[in-house]
Design an enzyme around this catalytic site. Structure first.
Site, PDB file in Angstrom:
ATOM      1  CE  LYS A 196      -3.441  -2.661  -0.194  1.00  0.00           C
ATOM      2  NZ  LYS A 196      -4.350  -3.367   0.582  1.00  0.00           N
TER       3      LYS A 196
HETATM    4  C1  PLP Z   1      -5.321  -4.574   0.944  1.00  0.00           C
HETATM    5  C2  PLP Z   1      -6.747  -4.401   1.054  1.00  0.00           C
HETATM    6  C3  PLP Z   1      -7.506  -4.591   2.028  1.00  0.00           C
HETATM    7  C4  PLP Z   1      -7.125  -5.074   3.337  1.00  0.00           C
HETATM    8  O1  PLP Z   1      -5.940  -4.375   3.823  1.00  0.00           O
HETATM    9  P1  PLP Z   1      -5.170  -5.200   4.940  1.00  0.00           P
HETATM   10  O2  PLP Z   1      -4.298  -3.960   5.796  1.00  0.00           O
HETATM   11  O3  PLP Z   1      -4.081  -6.207   4.371  1.00  0.00           O
HETATM   12  O4  PLP Z   1      -6.149  -5.702   5.949  1.00  0.00           O
HETATM   13  C5  PLP Z   1      -8.766  -4.271   2.087  1.00  0.00           C
HETATM   14  N1  PLP Z   1      -9.388  -3.628   0.883  1.00  0.00           N
HETATM   15  C6  PLP Z   1      -8.715  -3.520  -0.333  1.00  0.00           C
HETATM   16  C7  PLP Z   1      -9.262  -2.959  -1.353  1.00  0.00           C
HETATM   17  C8  PLP Z   1      -7.246  -3.755  -0.126  1.00  0.00           C
HETATM   18  O5  PLP Z   1      -6.667  -3.640  -1.369  1.00  0.00           O
END
Ligand code: PLP
Length: 397
Positions: A196
């Site tokens: 991210k």
């Molecule tokens: C990465 C992601 C999540 C979950 O995030 P985590 O921190 O890994 O739990 C939720 N929604 C979307 C669209 C994502 O890409």
């Protein structure tokens, strides 16, 4: 069709370029080391400071740190009392976590097809999915591109629905001049997973302007304990506590928050780097038989992803072969996302079929995400462009 070897016998790059990679430096390493040398590892002062700085960045009263965005989304639904018999509307084109948390609460995910341009859930389809059981909408800002939030907020108001934004991709994004995280939704959930826009290893943050919701999410986040309990082992902390809900264990450690504090301070710098790379992609790939993500005029795009769509009619191979050929060129790519109706659980449990989501299915067949991350250099980008051009020619009709 499997490709036995590199197109033309020579790979574009010697070293593999991943589709995404985090960017951590000495500063983050030192921040972690200093927590490790202290007596406090789990949620404590670092995490409180991370929450405070996050609130300052988003310009919102309340930020709550979680050990993942998934935990944050789940906690928001629990605190909003979403439960069995309830329905929650979300996009079919998302990571499974968005829908999984709805199932965790015993509620039913109601999936909506996407807009072919933005790949966000099609706001025009939401009303047709609303029933007397509908309690909430989870808009997902796909790839960092904000959803049509004016429409979605308007619908939520008219039908008295909650909104929990899945902003896993959208740190730094703005909708009509307002940062994602401080719109009039109930809650917005960010992710700090390593791919991210900023990372804490694993982690997430919920923002809200509601004191009541913040309070309730705090209780759900840590065992259902009804007041700050993290400090009960500190001098001056009280040993006494009460459990008022069967809460979760979703708190973020101070080790992770120490990374988060440094990463957060680099958000704008990372954003600029991503924007520059996107401009370069647009310029270099504009004339190829590939559809590029369109510019965003209604605010700021966080450019978490650079999803492109192959014009399959101009190529002799499909998306899967094209991705495999890029891998042999030492270029990593990914697909965001495999639509949820293709996942056995959702397909079988809710009887979903590709025909129910014609846009998502059509897009999925030709979609791939090219590498895009803050640390990526101009030379990295040039090599992706060269590889894509080479393969488009190699596989061209
Ligand atoms: C990465 C992601 C999540 C979950 O995030 P985590 O921190 O890994 O739990 C939720 N929604 C979307 C669209 C994502 O890409």
């Amino acid at each position: 069709m499997t490709l036995p070897k590199v197109a033309g016998g020579q790979a574009t790059r010697d070293q593999f370029l991943p589709f995404s990679a985090p960017w951590l430096e000495e500063e983050e390493i030192e921040a972690v080391t200093s927590v490790l040398r202290s007596d406090w590892l789990t949620t404590g002062h670092r995490t409180l400071e991370f929450e405070e700085q996050f609130s300052r960045y988003i310009e919102i009263p309340y930020s709550l740190a979680f050990n993942s965005c998934t935990g944050g989304l789940h906690t928001a639904l629990a605190a909003l009392e979403i439960g069995p018999d309830d329905e929650v509307i979300t996009s079919v084109f998302t990571f499974a976590a968005t829908a999984n948390v709805i199932c965790h609460q015993g509620a039913k995910p109601v999936l909506v097809d996407i807009d072919p341009q933005t790949l966000n859930l099609d706001a025009n389809l939401i009303e047709s999915k609303i029933t007397k059981h509908t309690k909430a909408i989870i808009p997902v800002h796909y790839g960092g591109r904000p959803c049509q939030m004016d429409r979605i907020l308007q619908i939520a108001n008219a039908y008295r629905l909650h909104i929990v934004e899945d902003a896993a991709h959208a740190l730094g994004a703005e909708w009509q001049g307002v940062k994602i995280g401080r719109l009039a939704s109930d809650c917005t959930c960010f992710s700090f997973y390593p791919t991210k826009n900023i990372t804490t290893g694993e982690g997430g943050m919920n923002t809200t302007s509601s004191m009541e919701l913040a309070q309730s999410m705090k209780v759900w986040r840590l065992h259902g304990i009804n007041r700050d309990a993290w400090n009960r082992y500190l001098e001056g902390g009280s040993w006494y506590y009460e459990v008022v809900k069967p809460g979760f264990k979703y708190n973020l450690t101070d080790i992770a928050s120490a990374i988060g504090l440094v990463q957060l301070s680099k958000t704008e710098f990372f954003q600029k780097r991503r924007e520059t790379r996107v401009q370069q992609y647009w310029k270099a790939l504009g004339s190829l038989p590939i559809d590029l993500p369109p510019p965003f005029a209604e605010g700021r795009h966080a450019w978490h992803l650079f999803p492109v769509q192959l014009k399959l009619e101009d190529l002799r191979v499909g998306r899967d072969e094209f991705m495999e050929a890029l891998r042999l060129e030492n270029i990593g790519t990914s697909v965001h996302f495999i639509p949820l109706y293709r996942m056995p659980y959702y397909r079988d449990r809710f009887g979903l079929q590709p025909d129910d989501f014609p846009v998502a299915e059509h897009v999925f067949q030709k979609l791939l995400s090219l590498p895009l991350f803050a640390r990526m250099t101009e030379e990295d980008l040039d090599s992706v462009v060269r590889a894509v051009k080479k393969l488009v020619e190699w596989f061209g009709r």
